[in-house]
Design a protein around this motif. Structure first.
Motif, PDB file in Angstrom:
ATOM      1  N   LYS A  20      11.553   2.435  -0.869  1.00 31.60           N
ATOM      2  CA  LYS A  20      11.098   3.229   0.266  1.00 31.60           C
ATOM      3  C   LYS A  20       9.777   3.900  -0.060  1.00 31.60           C
ATOM      4  N   THR A  21       9.491   3.993  -1.336  1.00 33.99           N
ATOM      5  CA  THR A  21       8.192   4.476  -1.760  1.00 33.99           C
ATOM      6  C   THR A  21       7.775   3.624  -2.945  1.00 33.99           C
ATOM      7  N   PHE A  22       6.510   3.261  -2.986  1.00 26.26           N
ATOM      8  CA  PHE A  22       6.039   2.357  -4.035  1.00 26.26           C
ATOM      9  C   PHE A  22       4.531   2.493  -4.177  1.00 26.26           C
ATOM     10  N   ILE A  23       4.027   1.954  -5.281  1.00 27.77           N
ATOM     11  CA  ILE A  23       2.581   2.036  -5.520  1.00 27.77           C
ATOM     12  C   ILE A  23       1.940   0.761  -4.980  1.00 27.77           C
ATOM     13  N   MET A  24       0.873   0.937  -4.248  1.00 27.81           N
ATOM     14  CA  MET A  24       0.153  -0.225  -3.746  1.00 27.81           C
ATOM     15  C   MET A  24      -1.326  -0.072  -4.066  1.00 27.81           C
ATOM     16  N   LYS A  25      -1.943  -1.178  -4.382  1.00 28.92           N
ATOM     17  CA  LYS A  25      -3.406  -1.231  -4.347  1.00 28.92           C
ATOM     18  C   LYS A  25      -3.736  -1.711  -2.956  1.00 28.92           C
ATOM     19  N   ASP A  26      -4.438  -0.888  -2.209  1.00 30.96           N
ATOM     20  CA  ASP A  26      -4.889  -1.379  -0.916  1.00 30.96           C
ATOM     21  C   ASP A  26      -6.391  -1.234  -0.798  1.00 30.96           C
ATOM     22  N   ALA A  27      -7.010  -2.329  -0.404  1.00 33.42           N
ATOM     23  CA  ALA A  27      -8.469  -2.364  -0.272  1.00 33.42           C
ATOM     24  C   ALA A  27      -8.821  -2.714   1.163  1.00 33.42           C
ATOM     25  N   TYR A  28      -9.977  -2.243   1.585  1.00 41.76           N
ATOM     26  CA  TYR A  28     -10.452  -2.522   2.939  1.00 41.76           C
ATOM     27  C   TYR A  28     -11.942  -2.806   2.850  1.00 41.76           C
TER      28      TYR A  28
END
Ligand code: ATP
Ligand code: MG
Ligand code: ZN
Length: 574
Positions: A153-161
């Motif tokens: 329900k909670t996690f680490i993400m690398k998010d790029a835009y």
């Protein structure tokens, strides 16, 4: 690090709710601990690996010109109202209020925040393209959190835009390709074999997307593949060629009485007609209370994700019996497309050619037979919404499709201007006109990547880390930590540590058997065993976690040899 100082709660037993090897081993090896359903704490040994994965990602993002940010996860709902996702995201979005009754979300991704931040700064075409990213927490109220950190329900993400000039598809494609390359590099450096699965998502206006899958029997994704031409696609998007079925026009549509016959199987049996001559009619309801009638050939199933994508909505559900009565005036089993009112009709491609077919007559206990699509009813559209199965025909070459399961680790796609437009981002173009930038978006799940590494690299005794993401490089195992064994162990530990090799010295007062078991469980690639016997001949034993056969190192040379071996091993993952 000295084992005696390390917080490392290893366990013999797997927890009852752990169904897959990565979950079992992450708990047994003391990498994570459960706090609640879908909520895990990362313990010190696990955090060493997480940081390594993050650093690999960071290096590859920086290499392609990414700017790293650190963003809040508590976000004013206004931003989400601006993008409209406050209204159409559904229950996966965590919503909360502060003491002043203001609405907030806990961010499941950060398109809104980045677009909001950059709005004031993307003023000129000279500011583009721009790539931004972060490695941080995400929150999603998953219906079925499971498999430990695979779906939390909670996690680490690398998010790029990324942001690009409007109309400059090449600029967007350039960054998209850089990302695709960086992802390949990242997973390879983590010791993973991934399959990039490309897909054109029609719903998003021909935009491109690619998912990075680790083939695994425990994967939640189903991937369709053609061995003939190499076509691969996620089952959610995979298409197939519609079978040629010999339909014959059997005359005008005719009412037949079908008392209490509702299901496809019963109908086929009752009318003695093949299921591929039946037109299955389903009623779906969207969040905004709109209804849609969906038609598909009787022997096929509707893929709800495809349907959602076509409709451009995030949630959809089958209408309840009483809703069908209320909305269409008849119970579900007898609904059909001929003369029905109260909802739009969309049909799968498989329905288009049907002649001599059977469908509900919108009257209790009646069906129509001799039905022809187009002649007797005209849906709003024909589109692909069927579930593709093993053995269906490849849409590219007609070959037979097969399936495998995979874990989705990363996802890259071209977003278009949905967010930049919603937030009113405008820049001045070279010709002096004001324009809205295009965007791309690119994610990787960090814990899920670690779990996938373990899925791919373990045996019955425990984890077998690729050195690039292993919590330590060398496990020093004194059979009995005393006397000369202790001295040699300490020397090795000191020399390795001072030359940058990450060593874990098992200085515990434990039986050798316990130490060997723990060493195998936590899976550090190099294990040096130091015992009185081999010291008598001036040697220590070296065993790689991924091989059975030990080798022996001379005590005077052991630190140097190991340092070189570790260096060589690390170099394989650069
Ligand atoms: N609940 C979760 N727990 C752990 N990692 C996740 C979770 N949801 C997504 N991820 C990771 O974040 C990445 C990017 O997120 P994205 O929104 O594309 O995922 P998604 O399409 O929702 O994934 P899924 O289909 O598995 O739910 C995914 O590729 C995955 O690695
Ligand atoms: Mg999801
Ligand atoms: Zn093919």
């Amino acid at each position: 690090m000295l084992y005696s100082r390390l917080f490392l709660p290893t366990a013999k037993e797997a927890p009852k709710d752990a169904a897959i090897q990565s979950h079992i081993l992450m708990i047994r090896a003391g990498l994570i601990k459960k706090v609640g359903s879908g909520i895990y704490s990362i313990l010190p040994l696990g955090y060493r690996t997480i940081k390594k994965v993050e650093n690999i990602i960071r290096e590859e993002m920086d290499r392609i010109g990414g700017n790293e940010f650190y963003l809040p996860v508590l976000i004013p709902a206004e931003l989400w109202k601006t993008s409209n996702r406050w209204y159409d995201m559904g229950q996966e979005l965590y919503r909360l209020k502060d003491r002043g009754e203001q609405d907030y979300v806990l961010a499941p991704t950060h398109e809104e925040v980045f677009t909001y931040i950059l709005k004031d700064h993307l003023r000129s075409y000279r500011d583009l393209p721009l790539t931004v990213y972060q490695i941080g927490l995400k929150f999603r109220d998953e219906i079925r959190p499971r498999f430990g950190v695979m779906r939390g329900k909670t996690f680490i993400m690398k998010d790029a835009y990324s942001f690009h000039p409007q109309g400059d598809a090449e600029s967007l494609h350039g960054t998209y390709s850089d990302m695709s390359g960086a992802y390949r590099k990242i997973f390879q450096r983590c010791g993973l074999e991934t399959v990039p699965v490309a897909a054109d998502s029609g719903a998003m206006g021909g935009s491109q997307s690619e998912e990075f899958m680790v083939p695994s029997t425990v994967g939640e994704e189903e991937i369709v593949q053609c061995r003939g031409c190499g076509y691969v696609a996620n089952k959610e998007k995979a298409e197939c060629e519609v079978e040629r079925i010999d339909y014959k026009d059997t005359g005008p549509a005719e009412l037949v009485e079908t008392p209490n016959v509702k299901t496809i199987a019963d109908l086929s049996e009752f009318l003695k007609i093949r299921t591929d001559h039946l037109i299955k009619t389903l009623l779906y309801k969207m969040l905004d209370e709109r209804f849609v009638i969906v038609l598909i050939r009787g022997d096929l199933e509707v893929h709800e994700t495809k349907l959602k994508n076509y409709l451009g909505v995030s949630e959809i559900e089958k209408a309840a019996e009483e809703e069908s009565r209320e909305k269409l005036g008849i119970p579900m089993g007898f609904v059909g497309p001929i003369g029905v009112k109260g909802a739009m009709i969309i049909a799968d491609h498989s329905v288009r050619e049907i002649k001599g077919g059977v469908t509900g007559a919108n009257r209790v206990d009646y069906h129509y037979k001799n039905v022809s699509a187009e002649r007797d009813f005209v849906p709003e559209t024909y589109t692909d919404i069927r579930v593709v199965k093993e053995g269906d025909s490849c849409p590219k070459c007609g070959g037979s499709l097969s399936m495998f399961r995979g874990i989705e680790l990363g996802h890259i796609f071209k977003l278009g201007d949905k967010y930049s437009r919603a937030f009113g981002v405008e820049y001045l173009d070279e010709d002096g006109s004001s324009k809205v930038p295009l965007m791309g978006c690119y994610g990787i799940g960090v814990e899920r990547t670690v779990a996938a590494v373990i899925e791919q690299n373990h045996d019955d005794d425990g984890i077998i880390w690729p050195i690039s993401v292993s919590p330590f490089h060398v496990y020093i195992l004194p059979v009995k930590y005393e006397g000369r064994v202790k001295e040699v162990s300490n020397t090795l530990y000191r020399e390795l540590s001072s030359s940058g090799v990450e060593a874990l010295l098992d200085d515990r007062d434990e039986r050798a058997g316990v130490k060997f078991k723990d060493a195998d469980l936590i899976g550090i690639p190099f294990r040096v065993t130091i015992g009185e016997k081999s010291l008598e001949s001036g040697k220590v034993e070296l065993k790689m976690r991924n091989s059975k056969e030990p080798t022996y190192l001379k005590v005077e040379k052991m630190a140097n040899v190991l340092k070189n071996m570790v260096g060589e091993e690390l170099a394989k993952y650069r």
